[in-house]
Scaffold this active site. Structure first.
Site, PDB file in Angstrom:
ATOM      1  N   THR A 148       0.976  -1.219  -0.012  1.00 25.41           N
ATOM      2  CA  THR A 148       0.164   0.368   0.120  1.00 25.41           C
ATOM      3  C   THR A 148       1.073   1.080  -0.060  1.00 25.41           C
ATOM      4  O   THR A 148       0.274   2.319   0.040  1.00 25.41           O
ATOM      5  CB  THR A 148      -0.339   0.580   1.665  1.00 25.41           C
ATOM      6  OG1 THR A 148      -1.992  -1.278   1.449  1.00 25.41           O
ATOM      7  CG2 THR A 148      -1.748   1.120   1.609  1.00 25.41           C
ATOM      8  N   HIS A 177       2.289   2.779  -3.920  1.00 27.04           N
ATOM      9  CA  HIS A 177       0.816   2.421  -3.617  1.00 27.04           C
ATOM     10  C   HIS A 177       1.252   3.984  -3.708  1.00 27.04           C
ATOM     11  O   HIS A 177       0.850   5.070  -4.185  1.00 27.04           O
ATOM     12  CB  HIS A 177      -0.895   2.078  -3.969  1.00 27.04           C
ATOM     13  CG  HIS A 177      -0.323   0.183  -4.556  1.00 27.04           C
ATOM     14  ND1 HIS A 177      -0.403   0.467  -4.848  1.00 27.04           N
ATOM     15  CD2 HIS A 177      -0.944  -1.005  -3.623  1.00 27.04           C
ATOM     16  CE1 HIS A 177      -0.999  -0.891  -5.490  1.00 27.04           C
ATOM     17  NE2 HIS A 177      -1.623  -1.660  -4.412  1.00 27.04           N
ATOM     18  N   CYS A 216     -14.915   2.510  13.953  1.00 29.71           N
ATOM     19  CA  CYS A 216     -16.418   3.190  14.857  1.00 29.71           C
ATOM     20  C   CYS A 216     -16.349   2.949  16.158  1.00 29.71           C
ATOM     21  O   CYS A 216     -16.813   3.889  16.889  1.00 29.71           O
ATOM     22  CB  CYS A 216     -17.188   3.652  14.073  1.00 29.71           C
ATOM     23  SG  CYS A 216     -19.049   3.361  14.108  1.00 29.71           S
TER      24      CYS A 216
END
Lengths: 346, 346, 346, 346
Positions: free
Chosen positions: C40, C43, C93
């Site tokens: 990642t 990227h 969350c």
């Protein structure tokens, strides 16, 4: 505020004026609209050996309720004043292995509001925000105070596959009665309710169990074997906690079946492990509380869809000041689920 | 005997007089009382590309039926002449890895009666004893010939947890319609049926899906998101096999949800794996046939308990000689499940 | 403090002096000891289409690390200054349906530290207390910074039964390589690693995959069929995200098998649903992140028991200031897992 | 042929010349190469109360063996003369509910070869074709006669998740010892073996249990709690059948853990259901036989992959004529698994 108070370590309870609970930054203060009475409350009232070990008076009991948010702590974000709510009364520690792996209902350090700290038999009750359950407006309000025991029933029934299976429920107290409704709603085919008390059997019939059996006068095993092609039942939900009921549970479960144990026992009970468990290849589960918060979502979904008719179980609606009379009716079995109104029945 | 025969590799079929099947020592000969027609039979009739690859005429099609045992082979012990039976028409090899590990429904060497060998659109059909399903007298007789497709529906619905969950069904052919009934019976809360054909939507409403949606004129995703608090559905049962329906399935399933695929597709369909599957953490299942024989026991239990009302799906009852007319009505979607009587409707 | 900073929306990154993060009452400030580099991060560095959509510079990337607690917020109770820790960098969350039902790894509102907010390629990183993972002193320190990708591997392998099963892994990047070790440790019998890059195949051999196959020069399907009695593999862990690898996955999985998809794809990929999924009765799972916190406990237990040798995967140890050089070695595949030291390699 | 015969209902057994079994059309006659001795054979030899109820002499005992096919019935297709085979000795009826739903190991009408009908302590044994297990040439031949008890161990260990979990085994007879190897092979992290007999503890150490504990002299619960961060073990495999061992099992399992019961008990044992099961939310399973035939495939896969070293358990290799001496060494615990050679040790 008015509250049911257990002031001292002895039988009974009093209606007293006490201070409204103070809330911290992550707490919610709820004005209780309806509370309901559990068998546990009767144990506390009667001051039985379990209560003597567990309860530290003074205590306000009560762990089933609904009400409106009266005040919120400074860090509370998910509810606001006026919201109609209930709550999960098992307060899990949040940091133990069980809590961090989705098993908070068996938290090692759980505290129960109404058992370990002051509960809901009062005008106001304090609840940590994490445990508040905001009530969907589509849920029938008359069921809002009984979600805790309904959750026990949902957790028990859904602790394994149940669709297209036969279910026997030993013990038709409120949780057993709720379990009849839940098992029917989720596709159990034939439901057997087994109960010695005639009042309770009457309600079990109203809940539409296919068979309501009195183990004192009927040959439960034979009736069940005849009704299951000689197999026995796929699932037993043991909700009595009585040695005879537990014995029955092992006698009627089929090879490869499941026994889910919820009813608390007071004495050791002997099992023949080889015959009762091993050769039959059965599974036995201990069921505690409600899954946080899968069970709450499941309950909510079933109630919203109109899948559960629980009215026959709610037998009494009384004012909080008549708490003592409620205890009497619970003792005889005439009352099943009693709703308690802090400021008089409305 | 009279039979529907596909004599040659071309469209159509004929009603012909053919020899009654001979049975071996482990076979059962059944006198067909009612057969019912599947979409597969229409593929064979129309001689579409799939049929051209799979079917080797001459063939008697038909793989849904009930009837009475007319004769048994010398080693048959579990049924006797006169017994009322249906059958699992997937004949598993019994010895491959899948068969020996409880996965016979995906046997590597399965043969399907009515597809690979002569089937039930005839006065008599030959079935291996192992595949016979003796019909419980408490099962409504009108459902006895449709257990094969009902089994597809039961297998699909029960391939994961469904109690207290929302379910969308894409495609309301007979199996999709049956799935509405099954999902309701086992505790699905809100059921969405999604179907382009108005005849089928009408039956879906009669089956009591909460929402019956026409994807050609309605915004299916928005309606479903609005009805599920923005979550999407817990479960999609994909029973259309059409690219649009499959696209819808991935659009409406919630994070962590399940898609069970039953509808056969004729062309490759493109998926955005990252967005459609990985980020959402969903599970996708291929559903084939019926579990042998868990699904049959489940079906039987649900039917005996009166949990399934399947009448709206049975739209036509015709004599076997009118087979061609039945094919026409299937093509337009006016007919859903057609019952076929070898010797005239009774 | 020194940090790797992506200052603007364009390729590249810079080593810059920036302010140490400020912490709130429930936060923990960690002094980074080692960070490690993920695909990642490449990227983000290369500013590819995914990064252009997701990343909002300025940003400090980095989501794999270990370090010591430097400061704690006023309400933090579970760690203290000096504790050696890592962290789950997906910040869920805590209140959505998925979070409240044990599925926080697919939280609807997840934020990723190092992707959505400043990360660990810096001398200090801020982490919410809930996401801190206190490192057991028995875990080898050299593995402390790579628990995030190891967790991906553990989650993928243990997303279904694996004991006594065959496993194919398509794509031998760091997570695929870790998955070889994990699958071996938990009882997979034969492990096939499939990878086009020779550097990676070499490491896969060092990780003791039974077969290391180059799909560019070997007939992967034939080799696997020959090695599995013609069945195909029980489990495919798809960790390449490349269309050819995904095609292979569906070609080699056995009837009734499982494909767990972790590798992210950039374009839609076409599947023949009937042949690839339905007739084979397979299960496909999207795998995202790590289960909070089951996966962490599982990792910790396997590492403490000495069940995982991950050394061959750690190919590079570089100073943070050489970040750009690390990116080059990742691009060629010469480097697999690169450890990054904020203040120089020790 | 020579055989161990229990001629009459009394203690002991004799080596006798008896007729070679006749086979029917679906039977296989196997020339026994090696048989092995189970605790059950000792019960039969000693003629204890269980044997008095279950066994009907004359009987040839023995239900663990391997050998070569000597003759096949006219309808047998899956093996041929000379094939090296073992067998599942629980002959399931094939038609009851359990058999038709993948639970043949708890068939209602099971017959056990070597218990209910003549077994393998002989030069030849007759086995139904359905129960023959053709031995993969890659399986070490020295293990070919002990697949039955190894299967009990595999079935017990794999009756739930075990990867990355702690396991305690109460009772280190051959099945308990095999379970150590199996649990290690499939990713159990710490294994505790608990056993009173010193000979058996010595073998448990050779099998590489992390802790080998003597409950007579060590505080098992304290040691386990100290080694599991106060949690208790994830899984207990109860293989002793002794009241003290069962008591220990319930004392050491963690909240939410699993107890799998295999050891047969001779007397009822009392449990405190509330404390032992319900509050802890544990699961208890009765384990019987081996799953047909998943367990066999699992065993084969683990053995072929070289994941199991079982040599320390095989303590004795004796000629069939010395059967009585073997019984003596089993009684003292000096022998663990005894291999029996019909025509002398080779």
């Amino acid at each position: 505020m008015l509250a049911v108070l257990k002031p001292e370590p002895k039988p009974g309870a009093e209606i007293r004026n006490v201070a409204i609970p103070k809330i911290g930054p992550t707490d919610v203060l709820v004005k209780v609209k309806v509370a309901s009475v559990c068998g546990t409350d009767l144990h506390i009232y009667n001051w039985d050996p379990w209560a003597q070990r567990r309860i530290h008076p003074p205590l306000i009991p009560g762990h089933e309720f609904c009400g409106n948010v009266a005040a919120i702590g400074s860090e509370v974000t998910t509810v606001k004043e006026g919201d109609f709510v209930s709550a999960e009364m098992h307060v899990a520690c949040g940091t133990c292995f069980q809590c961090r792996t989705g098993e908070a209902h068996i938290c090692q350090f759980v505290k129960i509001i109404g058992v370990d700290t002051d509960g809901a038999f009062a005008e106001y009750v304090r609840i940590p925000e994490s445990n508040i359950w905001k009530l969907d407006p589509e849920i029938p309000q008359e069921y809002a105070s009984i979600l805790d025991p309904l959750g026990n029933a949902v957790h028990s029934v859904l602790a394994g596959e149940v669709a297209a299976k036969t279910v026997a429920i030993t013990g038709a107290g409120p949780i057993g009665l709720f379990a009849i409704a839940v098992a029917r709603a989720v596709g159990a085919t034939t439901i057997f309710a087994i109960e010695v008390n005639e009042h309770r059997r009457k309600i079990a019939r109203a809940m539409k169990a296919a068979y309501v059996l009195d183990p004192a006068s009927e040959d439960v095993r034979t009736i069940i074997m005849d009704s299951t092609a000689g197999l026995g039942v796929d699932i037993v939900l043991e909700m009595a906690g009585h040695p005879d009921a537990i014995r029955t549970a092992f006698n009627i479960v089929r090879r490869g079946g499941r026994i889910s144990l919820l009813g608390l026992t007071s004495k050791p009970i002997a099992l023949n492990f080889s015959e009762d468990i091993i050769f039959k290849g059965i599974t036995i589960q201990g069921i505690n509380g409600r899954r946080m918060y899968q069970t709450w979502y499941q309950m909510q979904a079933l109630l919203k869809a109109g899948k559960l008719d629980l009215h026959p179980v709610i037998t009494d609606r009384i004012s909080m000041k008549d708490f003592g009379k409620g205890m009497e009716r619970l003792t005889t079995g005439e009352a099943s689920k009693i709703l308690l109104y802090p400021n008089g029945v409305k």
